[in-house]
Design an enzyme around this catalytic site. Sequence first.
Site, PDB file in Angstrom:
ATOM      1  N   ARG A  79       0.850  -1.199   0.000  1.00  0.00           N
ATOM      2  CA  ARG A  79       0.000   0.000   0.000  1.00  0.00           C
ATOM      3  C   ARG A  79       0.879   1.241   0.000  1.00  0.00           C
ATOM      4  O   ARG A  79       1.557   1.535   0.988  1.00  0.00           O
ATOM      5  CB  ARG A  79      -0.927   0.017   1.216  1.00  0.00           C
ATOM      6  CG  ARG A  79      -1.766   1.300   1.293  1.00  0.00           C
ATOM      7  CD  ARG A  79      -2.958   1.197   2.227  1.00  0.00           C
ATOM      8  NE  ARG A  79      -2.601   1.111   3.633  1.00  0.00           N
ATOM      9  CZ  ARG A  79      -3.496   1.216   4.637  1.00  0.00           C
ATOM     10  NH1 ARG A  79      -4.773   1.412   4.362  1.00  0.00           N
ATOM     11  NH2 ARG A  79      -3.100   1.113   5.893  1.00  0.00           N
ATOM     12  N   ASP A  81      -3.491   3.047  14.431  1.00  0.00           N
ATOM     13  CA  ASP A  81      -2.690   3.608  13.350  1.00  0.00           C
ATOM     14  C   ASP A  81      -3.221   4.999  13.032  1.00  0.00           C
ATOM     15  O   ASP A  81      -4.016   5.556  13.792  1.00  0.00           O
ATOM     16  CB  ASP A  81      -2.669   2.694  12.119  1.00  0.00           C
ATOM     17  CG  ASP A  81      -4.034   2.551  11.447  1.00  0.00           C
ATOM     18  OD1 ASP A  81      -4.982   3.268  11.839  1.00  0.00           O
ATOM     19  OD2 ASP A  81      -4.150   1.732  10.531  1.00  0.00           O
TER      20      ASP A  81
END
Length: 580
Positions: free
Chosen positions: A195, A481
Amino acid sequence: MAMMGMMSRVPILGDHTPTPPISRSIGGSGGCYEVPEGVEVRGRFDEEFTRVLTREALEFVAGLEREFRRRIGYVLECRREAQRRYNAGGLPGFDPAARIVREGDWVCAAPPPAVADRKVEITGPVERKMIINALNSGAKVFMADFEDALSPSWENLMRGQVNLKDAVEGTISFHDKARNRVYKLNDQTAKLFVRPRGWHLPENHIHIDGQPATGCLVDFGLYFFHNHATFRTTQGAGFGPFFYLPKMEHSREAKIWNCVFERAEKMAGIENGSIRATVLIETLPAVFQMDEILYELRDHSVGLNCGRWDYIFSYVKTFQGHPDRLLPDRVLVGMTQHFMRSYSDLLIRTCHRRGVHAMGGMAAQIPIRDDPVANEAALELVRKDKLREVRAGHDGTWAAHPGLIPAIMEVFQTNMGNIPNQIYKVKREDAANLTEEDLIQRPRGVRTMEGLRLNTRVGIQYLAAWLTGTGSVPLYNLMEDAATAEISRVQNWQWLKYGVELDGDGLGVHMTKELFGRVVEEEMARIEREVGKERFKKGMYKEACKIFTRQCTAPILDDFLTLDAYNHIVVHHPKGSSRL
């Protein structure tokens, strides 16, 4: 970590009024990177990084930047224009002009056999030991993350590229000196997806024609350039490399990615459709664009994913000008909320109608090793969530920790049997009746002082870790996160902007700057007690508190927490490049 050196105003791509980054010049080891004309590397020289920062790779990245920079700037301006409409009272919805695409009978290219089965995927940063453990975890896929789970320091990014190159080649190893243990890959490993960062984030350590490069083009370009041939050798045409694409809001952004893929394939001399990507539907505007996004990527798509934490963040961000759409405590905004369940159901229908995977959301729990009872209770919550996903029709799901994989795998295999996915089994025609109102229905639940305190603790602690190089942080038995930190930030901002009444202790109290200031002081004291005075003193908790508080109290909501914070981790080297 005090930021020293000269202050310079460097334009951040797509942002007309950036916060000036703080640049620091640091001594190098005497070497420099060989670069093509118009490219300047301002990051620290490291002999190891020359394996990926080759002249040819940088030339490839520069070619992508020059071809797509203006188009990226345009789509970012389109985002801002859409947000201005929402702030003026407008609502997101389906595009009438794209009705022919939504109602058409087209399908995407079939998923390659190598990634037909994606029942459990694990995600994590591109740290060396993490990569090995994740690939060995028993998951079907490992998504190596340059985005929300990574603090994008120069060292993290470049070392991550080196680590992934070694992983693709099968040579990666790690010697844990503290445990005197060597980690290596098993014979059977998860399939690797990568990603890159979103369109909005710059890479301020690489300048192309005098401007910071686009972060995602650096991430994609370096990884593809060095690894596409290995994928072709080991898996054949149409079998990778594989990517996850974050933060999209409109199909025009997917069209740019499709053009990037086509350019890369042409450069490499490989067949169209060799690159495959899953798009994260993690912004509210994108849920109304799912057919169109798949259509633009139809030769390169392997589906969509419910990026539900960022999706919650985007709900607040999209409706920042709507006082009638306030979120309750973040722990109450789960998949039982009507707008969240509708989003999941429509994604499944859309993906299966187009012949690709519909991936479920993240299980953020982490094992509670010192409390078996609490650990089993947490695992039971994970099982229930994954049972809901597989029965709804999802083809797979995400886990934040290897310890969750056996339980999740059992749920999916028990309910799916031997088939690799549910693309042709579960059609979800009932979701065809979902309306725009279903997808934006107001969430229900209370707003509490404890919710405010948790937001503040999590936001400050996450940001403190991010500023010191860690982008994935275990806090209170969950893996946090950037996405979950964003929820904490924008929820505080929203509650403060509209002076919401907070429940707690039997008395309602209205959110004010004075109340928030007191909560910040009290939660900073609690953080110091929890982490210890020495660690607190050595960490960047005070700097993180300043940034987080400033963003929660700003009159205008910043687009992303990490855009402002990124300027605090930019470290420039005075002589990083040379041209031969």
